[in-house]
Design a protein around this motif. Structure first.
Motif, PDB file in Angstrom:
ATOM      1  N   ILE A 153      -7.192 -43.820 -34.590  1.00 50.48           N
ATOM      2  CA  ILE A 153      -7.532 -42.427 -33.743  1.00 50.48           C
ATOM      3  C   ILE A 153      -6.144 -42.228 -32.874  1.00 50.48           C
ATOM      4  O   ILE A 153      -6.259 -42.844 -32.110  1.00 50.48           O
ATOM      5  N   THR A 154      -5.251 -41.301 -33.041  1.00 46.80           N
ATOM      6  CA  THR A 154      -4.172 -41.218 -32.440  1.00 46.80           C
ATOM      7  C   THR A 154      -4.872 -40.601 -31.134  1.00 46.80           C
ATOM      8  O   THR A 154      -5.356 -40.031 -30.714  1.00 46.80           O
ATOM      9  N   GLU A 199      -3.566 -38.187 -28.983  1.00 45.74           N
ATOM     10  CA  GLU A 199      -3.066 -36.890 -29.507  1.00 45.74           C
ATOM     11  C   GLU A 199      -4.468 -36.131 -30.327  1.00 45.74           C
ATOM     12  O   GLU A 199      -4.841 -35.155 -29.628  1.00 45.74           O
ATOM     13  N   ASP A 200      -5.237 -37.034 -31.112  1.00 38.30           N
ATOM     14  CA  ASP A 200      -6.171 -36.519 -31.869  1.00 38.30           C
ATOM     15  C   ASP A 200      -7.404 -37.091 -30.408  1.00 38.30           C
ATOM     16  O   ASP A 200      -8.349 -35.914 -30.827  1.00 38.30           O
ATOM     17  N   LYS A 208      -7.149 -33.696 -27.965  1.00 41.40           N
ATOM     18  CA  LYS A 208      -7.482 -32.968 -28.645  1.00 41.40           C
ATOM     19  C   LYS A 208      -9.282 -32.600 -28.999  1.00 41.40           C
ATOM     20  O   LYS A 208      -9.439 -31.819 -28.327  1.00 41.40           O
ATOM     21  N   HIS A 209      -9.660 -33.632 -29.116  1.00 38.85           N
ATOM     22  CA  HIS A 209     -11.292 -34.131 -28.638  1.00 38.85           C
ATOM     23  C   HIS A 209     -11.934 -33.328 -27.757  1.00 38.85           C
ATOM     24  O   HIS A 209     -12.854 -33.239 -27.561  1.00 38.85           O
ATOM     25  N   ASP A 248      -5.924 -31.547 -24.347  1.00 41.34           N
ATOM     26  CA  ASP A 248      -4.434 -32.050 -24.930  1.00 41.34           C
ATOM     27  C   ASP A 248      -3.385 -31.323 -24.021  1.00 41.34           C
ATOM     28  O   ASP A 248      -2.303 -30.991 -25.049  1.00 41.34           O
ATOM     29  N   ARG A 260     -13.844 -40.284 -32.320  1.00 42.78           N
ATOM     30  CA  ARG A 260     -13.749 -39.597 -31.659  1.00 42.78           C
ATOM     31  C   ARG A 260     -15.375 -38.811 -30.421  1.00 42.78           C
ATOM     32  O   ARG A 260     -15.145 -38.476 -28.984  1.00 42.78           O
TER      33      ARG A 260
END
Length: 175
Positions: free
Chosen positions: A14-15, A17-18, A21-22, A26, A138
């Motif tokens: 999991i980045t 950024e990911d 966003k979740h 972000d 996430r």
């Protein structure tokens, strides 16, 4: 045999950024370090619950004999196999003297083993982790980010949705 991780994991499941966003975070970078810690903790939690390595890394197994199974260490690639005999001589085996069979290491012709050592790389690695587990991670990151304390009425440390998503993979070795 005792197995220890001997390298940093390669790749990212999991980045940042990911996860941001979740978490709907972000638009700013103030909490990047905190979210990164939650990502590490979520990956660790899922690996622990599933009893399998998701991140690909190098491991070293040591013991008094070659008794090594790879349950929980999917897709193992053996890097080296060696031992010290009872006279103190170090022996490194070439690939023709060992094999993986039914998830276990088989060693041929190792005699008078005083201590054994096996180095291998294992783990599912990025892109091979089931989507349900990635989504559970996430969700766990977002839960910890939004609820920094595990106190309060009706607040669980791990959301039921995360538990449900991971449940089918518990006590299940992928390799």
């Amino acid at each position: 045999m005792d197995i220890q991780q001997t390298s940093e994991a390669t790749g990212v499941i999991i980045t940042l950024e990911d996860a941001k966003k979740h978490c709907r975070a972000d638009d700013f970078g103030d909490d990047d370090a905190l979210i990164s810690l939650y990502i590490d903790a979520a990956v660790d939690w899922v690996q622990s619950v599933c009893q399998t390595r998701l991140e690909r890394a190098e491991f070293t197994a040591t013991g008094s004999r070659f008794d090594l199974g790879f349950a929980g260490y999917p897709d193992p690639e053996i890097t080296s196999v060696g031992y010290v005999d009872d006279l103190g001589a170090a022996v490194t085996l070439d690939a023709s003297r060992y094999a993986l069979r039914d998830g276990r290491l088989i060693v041929y012709g190792a005699e008078n083993v005083a201590s054994a050592r096996v180095v291998f790389v294992a783990g599912l690695g990025p892109g091979n982790v089931p989507a349900r587990l990635v989504q559970a991670m996430r969700m766990l990151v977002a839960h910890w980010y939004l609820n920094r304390e595990a106190v309060g009425a009706g607040l669980a440390q791990v959301p039921l949705g995360v538990r449900d998503m991971v449940a089918t993979y518990r006590s299940f070795a992928f390799g």
